[in-house]
Motif scaffolding. Structure first.
Motif, PDB file in Angstrom:
ATOM      1  N   UNK A 167     -34.385  59.629  10.742  1.00 56.25           N
ATOM      2  CA  UNK A 167     -34.898  60.315  12.492  1.00 56.25           C
ATOM      3  C   UNK A 167     -35.094  61.334  12.525  1.00 56.25           C
ATOM      4  N   UNK A 168     -34.380  62.398  11.728  1.00 54.37           N
ATOM      5  CA  UNK A 168     -35.034  64.062  12.130  1.00 54.37           C
ATOM      6  C   UNK A 168     -36.696  63.859  11.888  1.00 54.37           C
ATOM      7  N   UNK A 169     -36.936  63.276  10.912  1.00 56.07           N
ATOM      8  CA  UNK A 169     -39.067  63.074  10.273  1.00 56.07           C
ATOM      9  C   UNK A 169     -39.252  62.419  11.454  1.00 56.07           C
ATOM     10  N   UNK A 170     -38.920  61.378  11.858  1.00 48.92           N
ATOM     11  CA  UNK A 170     -39.659  60.747  13.139  1.00 48.92           C
ATOM     12  C   UNK A 170     -39.628  61.698  14.333  1.00 48.92           C
ATOM     13  N   UNK A 171     -38.552  62.302  14.603  1.00 50.30           N
ATOM     14  CA  UNK A 171     -38.253  63.153  15.883  1.00 50.30           C
ATOM     15  C   UNK A 171     -38.731  63.527  16.306  1.00 50.30           C
ATOM     16  N   UNK A 172     -39.688  64.403  15.014  1.00 46.31           N
ATOM     17  CA  UNK A 172     -40.751  65.637  14.509  1.00 46.31           C
ATOM     18  C   UNK A 172     -41.809  65.378  14.500  1.00 46.31           C
ATOM     19  N   UNK A 173     -41.954  64.150  14.170  1.00 45.22           N
ATOM     20  CA  UNK A 173     -43.624  63.652  14.026  1.00 45.22           C
ATOM     21  C   UNK A 173     -43.646  63.015  15.500  1.00 45.22           C
ATOM     22  N   UNK A 174     -43.531  62.992  16.415  1.00 41.49           N
ATOM     23  CA  UNK A 174     -43.058  62.225  17.897  1.00 41.49           C
ATOM     24  C   UNK A 174     -43.274  63.565  18.799  1.00 41.49           C
ATOM     25  N   UNK A 175     -42.550  65.067  18.041  1.00 37.37           N
ATOM     26  CA  UNK A 175     -42.962  66.139  19.218  1.00 37.37           C
ATOM     27  C   UNK A 175     -44.183  66.967  19.205  1.00 37.37           C
ATOM     28  N   UNK A 176     -44.269  66.545  17.097  1.00 41.06           N
ATOM     29  CA  UNK A 176     -45.675  66.773  17.337  1.00 41.06           C
ATOM     30  C   UNK A 176     -47.091  66.444  17.811  1.00 41.06           C
ATOM     31  N   UNK A 177     -46.614  64.790  18.191  1.00 42.72           N
ATOM     32  CA  UNK A 177     -48.223  64.079  18.668  1.00 42.72           C
ATOM     33  C   UNK A 177     -47.748  64.365  20.047  1.00 42.72           C
ATOM     34  N   UNK A 178     -46.752  64.798  20.552  1.00 40.16           N
ATOM     35  CA  UNK A 178     -46.645  64.941  22.152  1.00 40.16           C
ATOM     36  C   UNK A 178     -48.272  66.191  22.047  1.00 40.16           C
ATOM     37  N   UNK A 179     -47.071  67.686  21.665  1.00 44.95           N
ATOM     38  CA  UNK A 179     -47.564  68.755  21.058  1.00 44.95           C
ATOM     39  C   UNK A 179     -49.421  68.778  21.175  1.00 44.95           C
ATOM     40  N   UNK A 180     -49.563  67.757  20.182  1.00 46.02           N
ATOM     41  CA  UNK A 180     -51.557  67.656  19.737  1.00 46.02           C
ATOM     42  C   UNK A 180     -51.733  66.329  20.334  1.00 46.02           C
TER      43      UNK A 180
END
Length: 155
Positions: A97-110
């Motif tokens: 879930x931590x990895x999932x959250x990081x990917x989602x945040x990255x996609x939102x920021x980029x």
């Protein structure tokens, strides 16, 4: 010494879990008052909490993040891609879930890496709530990312 039955311990654990979920709900509504208008929010958060526990998510910070995403993207964890990511073998549910959250945040920021550049600007924008909350922006982008409109409800 007081001795409790298994059922009593389970009942106390459920009371504690409901307090935890309600505390997150209160924080969400304080940060983004629009959420207080959603009569289904308490039941959705409880259902999401139980789903997170079934997935094996145990760390408080991950549970809070899970519930925050649920507030803006109802039943996000039921999406096939999300479910596949969260249940893939090899790591703990908290790590996944931590990895999932990081990917989602990255996609939102980029958004530019999602084919989102349009005439030199990013396609779409992060819509922020009245509080300017990062989470409300995350919710708006998340709904567009998974293909859901901003209509609210159990969408």
């Amino acid at each position: 010494m007081l001795e409790l039955t298994t059922e009593q311990v389970a009942a106390l654990a459920e009371i504690d879990a409901k307090r935890f979920v309600d505390g997150v709900r209160v924080d969400l509504c304080r940060d983004d008052p629009k959420l207080a208008d959603d009569p289904a929010l308490p039941s959705r958060l409880w259902k999401a909490f139980k789903a997170a526990r079934v997935l094996g998510i145990e760390r408080d910070e991950n549970l809070v993040a899970f519930l925050r995403i649920e507030a803006y993207a109802p039943s996000f964890y039921e999406q096939p891609g999300t479910r596949a990511w969260l249940t893939r073998p090899g790591r703990s549910a908290d790590e996944r879930f931590h990895d999932y959250l990081r990917v989602v945040r990255w996609k939102i920021e980029h958004p530019e890496f999602q084919g989102g550049l349009n005439n030199g600007g990013a396609r779409g924008s992060v819509v922020r709530g009245s509080s300017g909350s990062t989470w409300s922006g995350l919710g708006a982008r998340w709904r567009s990312f998974i293909g859901r409109g901003g209509g609210g409800g159990n969408g």
